[in-house]
Scaffold this active site. Structure first.
Site, mmCIF file in Angstrom:
data_model
loop_
_atom_site.group_PDB
_atom_site.id
_atom_site.type_symbol
_atom_site.label_atom_id
_atom_site.label_comp_id
_atom_site.label_asym_id
_atom_site.label_seq_id
_atom_site.Cartn_x
_atom_site.Cartn_y
_atom_site.Cartn_z
ATOM 1 N N CYS A 2 -5.801 -12.005 1.043
ATOM 2 C CA CYS A 2 -6.590 -12.972 1.816
ATOM 3 C C CYS A 2 -5.985 -14.364 1.646
ATOM 4 O O CYS A 2 -5.029 -14.550 0.904
ATOM 5 C CB CYS A 2 -8.027 -12.971 1.313
ATOM 6 N N ARG A 27 -1.347 -13.642 8.723
ATOM 7 C CA ARG A 27 -1.361 -12.251 8.269
ATOM 8 C C ARG A 27 -2.546 -11.478 8.833
ATOM 9 O O ARG A 27 -2.835 -10.383 8.384
ATOM 10 C CB ARG A 27 -1.348 -12.219 6.740
ATOM 11 N N TRP A 79 -9.113 -10.506 4.302
ATOM 12 C CA TRP A 79 -8.591 -9.203 4.692
ATOM 13 C C TRP A 79 -9.467 -8.194 3.934
ATOM 14 O O TRP A 79 -9.337 -8.027 2.717
ATOM 15 C CB TRP A 79 -7.124 -9.058 4.294
ATOM 16 N N ASN A 105 -9.411 -13.355 -3.928
ATOM 17 C CA ASN A 105 -8.340 -12.514 -3.422
ATOM 18 C C ASN A 105 -8.142 -11.419 -4.445
ATOM 19 O O ASN A 105 -8.083 -11.727 -5.648
ATOM 20 C CB ASN A 105 -7.046 -13.354 -3.406
ATOM 21 N N GLY A 106 -8.061 -10.136 -4.045
ATOM 22 C CA GLY A 106 -7.800 -9.085 -5.023
ATOM 23 C C GLY A 106 -8.863 -7.992 -4.934
ATOM 24 O O GLY A 106 -9.668 -7.957 -4.004
ATOM 25 N N GLU A 486 10.218 10.648 10.134
ATOM 26 C CA GLU A 486 9.791 9.241 10.009
ATOM 27 C C GLU A 486 11.008 8.318 9.983
ATOM 28 O O GLU A 486 10.993 7.252 10.602
ATOM 29 C CB GLU A 486 8.939 9.074 8.752
ATOM 30 N N LYS A 490 11.625 5.253 12.625
ATOM 31 C CA LYS A 490 11.885 3.869 12.212
ATOM 32 C C LYS A 490 13.132 3.335 12.912
ATOM 33 O O LYS A 490 13.155 2.259 13.479
ATOM 34 C CB LYS A 490 12.062 3.782 10.696
ATOM 35 N N GLU A 493 12.618 2.947 16.810
ATOM 36 C CA GLU A 493 11.685 1.954 17.380
ATOM 37 C C GLU A 493 12.121 0.520 17.117
ATOM 38 O O GLU A 493 11.683 -0.389 17.807
ATOM 39 C CB GLU A 493 10.259 2.188 16.897
ATOM 40 N N HIS A 509 20.178 25.852 15.943
ATOM 41 C CA HIS A 509 19.496 26.452 17.104
ATOM 42 C C HIS A 509 19.577 25.561 18.337
ATOM 43 O O HIS A 509 18.663 25.515 19.140
ATOM 44 C CB HIS A 509 18.044 26.763 16.723
ATOM 45 N N LYS A 608 1.180 -2.843 18.097
ATOM 46 C CA LYS A 608 0.858 -2.475 16.714
ATOM 47 C C LYS A 608 -0.252 -1.427 16.687
ATOM 48 O O LYS A 608 -0.278 -0.564 15.843
ATOM 49 C CB LYS A 608 0.432 -3.708 15.922
HETATM 50 C C1 AGP Z 1 4.746 3.326 13.517
HETATM 51 O O1 AGP Z 1 5.953 2.679 13.122
HETATM 52 C C2 AGP Z 1 4.399 3.061 14.972
HETATM 53 N N1 AGP Z 1 4.158 1.680 15.132
HETATM 54 C C3 AGP Z 1 3.353 3.990 15.534
HETATM 55 O O2 AGP Z 1 3.914 5.271 15.563
HETATM 56 C C4 AGP Z 1 2.005 4.078 14.751
HETATM 57 O O3 AGP Z 1 2.212 4.757 13.551
HETATM 58 C C5 AGP Z 1 1.035 4.888 15.617
HETATM 59 O O4 AGP Z 1 0.806 4.164 16.797
HETATM 60 C C6 AGP Z 1 -0.308 5.155 14.908
HETATM 61 O O5 AGP Z 1 -0.918 3.939 14.606
HETATM 62 P P1 AGP Z 1 -2.138 3.961 13.550
HETATM 63 O O6 AGP Z 1 -1.588 4.396 12.246
HETATM 64 O O7 AGP Z 1 -2.640 2.546 13.518
HETATM 65 O O8 AGP Z 1 -3.169 4.917 14.070
#
Ligand code: AGP
Length: 613
Positions: A2, A27, A79, A105-106, A486, A490, A493, A509, A608
């Site tokens: 926070c 943030r 937060w 904060n914490g 994953e 990363k 994206e 395959h 996001k």
């Molecule tokens: C992750 O790097 C992406 N931004 C995206 O796949 C994200 O994980 C997905 O949209 C799910 O979001 P959430 O965890 O907020 O549900």
């Protein structure tokens, strides 16, 4: 995570406090508030939502210069970690007399027992927060000396804190203290500023004092007196602030993503703290709201999520089956909601989401509830829709994740899933000895991640060999298969490289047709079951000219020599190893994207939180 601001001086206190909060709001905060000493009383104003809302409210209610004479105040942007982001849960919080105000904060781990004791002494609480408990504790300890009251209260606290406290009986004075959550004090000319982040101070002074853990400061407009919590004087040097504001928002890192990758040891420590029971060899996840008997009666775990959260669920699938001896499956949330899933009261649905707002995951939750399943969530944002609609689950405590590419949320999701699987397993065939061993491994996770984060510069060097290609393939087996997925996500994206993750055995395959000379293959060849088969897959790729970047277990030089490049991953339990392994891939993706000059924090086309179907 926070934002705290406190001020003692001649300027317009409200203006200084709200201006300071604005500088900390980057943030992503969910509620805010301010408290001033006005003559012999404390006045408070709080809102849910952004600092702008607080500014409007204060202008509306205090805009007539009513408190222009005030010299002392504290403020906070929240937060949420305990209690949803409502006005009543916003800081500052008051003690039972209304004469002491506190911002924090914490995370206070023992707040429940403290609250119960205080309630037994006649205290009544308005909020759901651990912070209000601390305010009442200070009030209970206050025998006329605020400094001593804060010391006595903090000696009873388990957990982390950065606090600023004022009392209407001691105008012109702020008591500030820290353990595990930063506090910095700006020393001005006839004014002093307390803050959780130097960004709130820079407009007033460049001379700052950083508190160390267990320091406590008596702050007035003209002096800062430092002691430790045992009332022993301490000396801290006055440092000169040197940074630009944009950098300050990112804690000195070039991008939020890099900051959040580096924050993972702290975020994971927060996610794990207070949740391992070494006596029983189990985990303590009270938010699940389940008894061992209820958990023992479950027949299946269904993990739902999207994107990175879906990948965390895939690691969880291995954990639940391996540790809890229970059938587990993972569902892409959008697919789950449109199928006619067979689900009932003996199914546990775990909805995984950083934001807690992803539309498809929310819809899957509603479908699970409709089908009579036992539904809980694993989210980062307290009070988010998914956490509220499931009504039970586990918060990540990862802190705000600003970068669109999820990093610390993923590793905290995996850590919490391991603790969930441990809890279920101990209600089944997992022994106390096995549980203790796994708990010790889980407790090591922050240190293991630190060992990988420390390799960031070396990974940046390696990334130079992979930053020009337009394709990349990630392979892994067992719980490292979701890590390969994953890692590919990363890279995809944030660098716009066409990256694909495969199970190592799947290459033969079809996908191996894609390999050409120097095609990058990122192979996870840590010491997990099936490693020797993965080594065979790597040879198949090398025979087609691929360039191999291998993740290998530390000291496994024999395997490292099979790679064109390698990153060493610390040795640990195979399920735990998924976390340091993915951190290496996060750093790899980050450095490749940076070398390609990509946006990184806000990649094109992405959001996001995907709140649309
Ligand atoms: C992750 O790097 C992406 N931004 C995206 O796949 C994200 O994980 C997905 O949209 C799910 O979001 P959430 O965890 O907020 O549900």
């Amino acid at each position: 995570m926070c934002g705290i601001v406190g001020y003692v001086g001649k300027a317009d206190v409200t203006e200084v406090l709200i201006g300071g909060l604005k500088r900390l709001e980057y943030r992503g905060y969910d509620s805010a508030g301010v408290a001033l000493i006005d003559d012999d009383r404390i006045v408070v104003n709080k809102v849910s939502g952004k600092v702008a809302g607080l500014k409007a409210r204060v202008r509306e209610e205090w805009g007539d210069g009513r408190y222009a004479k005030a010299t002392t105040g504290i403020a906070h942007t929240r937060w949420a970690t305990h209690g949803t982001p409502t006005e009543v849960n916003a800081h500052p919080h008051l003690d039972h007399t209304g004469e002491v105000a506190l911002v924090h904060n914490g995370i206070i781990e023992n707040y429940r027992s403290l609250r119960a004791r205080l309630e037994g002494n006649g205290h009544h609480f308005e909020s759901d927060t651990d912070t209000e408990v601390l305010a009442h504790l200070v009030g209970e300890c206050d025998k006329g000396d605020l400094f001593q009251a804060v010391c006595d209260a903090l000696h009873q606290v388990e957990g982390t804190f950065g606090v600023a406290v004022i009392s209407s009986r001691e105008p012109g004075r702020i008591i500030a203290a820290r353990r595990g959550s930063p506090i910095v004090i700006g020393v001005g000319d006839g004014e002093t500023i307390v803050a959780s982040d130097a960004a709130a101070i820079m407009a007033h002074t460049q001379r700052v004092v950083y508190l160390d853990d267990n320091d406590i400061a008596i702050v007035t407009a003209d002096a800062v007196e430092l002691r430790d919590l045992n009332n022993v004087p301490v000396t801290r040097e006055i440092a000169e602030l040197r940074y630009d504001e944009a950098a300050a928002e990112k804690g000195g890192y070039e991008h939020f993503m890099l900051k959040e990758i580096h924050e993972q040891p702290e975020a994971l420590a927060n996610a794990i703290r207070g949740r391992l029971d070494f006596d029983l060899g189990s985990s303590v996840l009270s938010g699940m709201g389940t008894s061992p008997r209820e958990l023992g009666e479950l027949a299946r775990v269904v993990l739902v999520g999207c994107g990175t959260s879906l990948h965390a669920g895939l690691v969880g699938e291995y954990a639940f089956e391996d540790l809890a001896d229970i059938h587990a499956e993972v569902e892409q949330a959008a697919e789950f909601r449109y199928r006619n899933p067979i689900m009932g009261s003996r199914d546990l649905m775990v909805a995984i989401s950083q934001s807690g707002e992803t539309a498809d995951t929310l819809a899957a939750v509603r479908e699970g509830i409709q089908k009579g399943a036992f539904v809980m969530s694993l989210v980062n944002v307290v009070g988010s829709t998914i956490s509220r609609e499931t009504g039970r689950g586990v918060y990540l405590h990862a802190g705000p994740e600003i970068s669109v590419a999820s990093t610390k949320a993923f590793t905290c999701q995996v850590a919490v899933l391991l603790m969930m699987a441990l809890k279920l397993g101990r209600g089944r065939r997992f022994s106390r000895v096995q549980g203790r061993e796994l708990a010790r491994e889980i407790e090591r996770i922050p240190e293991l991640v630190e060992m990988v984060v420390a390799q960031s510069d070396r990974i940046a060097e390696i990334a130079k060999e992979y930053s020009k290609g337009e394709h990349a393939y990630f392979i892994g087996r067992g719980p490292m298969y979701p890590v390969a997925l994953e890692g590919a996500l990363k890279l995809k994206e944030i660098s716009y490289v066409h990256a694909e993750g495969f199970h190592a055995a799947e290459l033969k395959h079809g996908p191996i047709a894609l390999l050409e000379q120097d095609t990058p293959v990122i192979a996870i060849a840590c010491d997990v079951p099936g490693k020797d088969k993965t080594l065979g897959n790597i040879e198949e790729c090398k025979a087609r000219g691929a360039r191999i970047l291998g993740l290998v277990s530390e000291r496994d030089h024999e395997t490292a020599e099979c790679m064109d490049d390698y990153i060493m991953i610390p040795r640990c339990h195979q399920l735990v190893a998924t976390i340091p392994a993915v951190v290496a891939l996060q750093l790899f993706a980050y450095h490749v994207a940076r070398l390609r000059g990509c946006e990184i924090d806000q990649p094109r086309n992405l959001a996001k939180s995907v709140t649309v179907e």
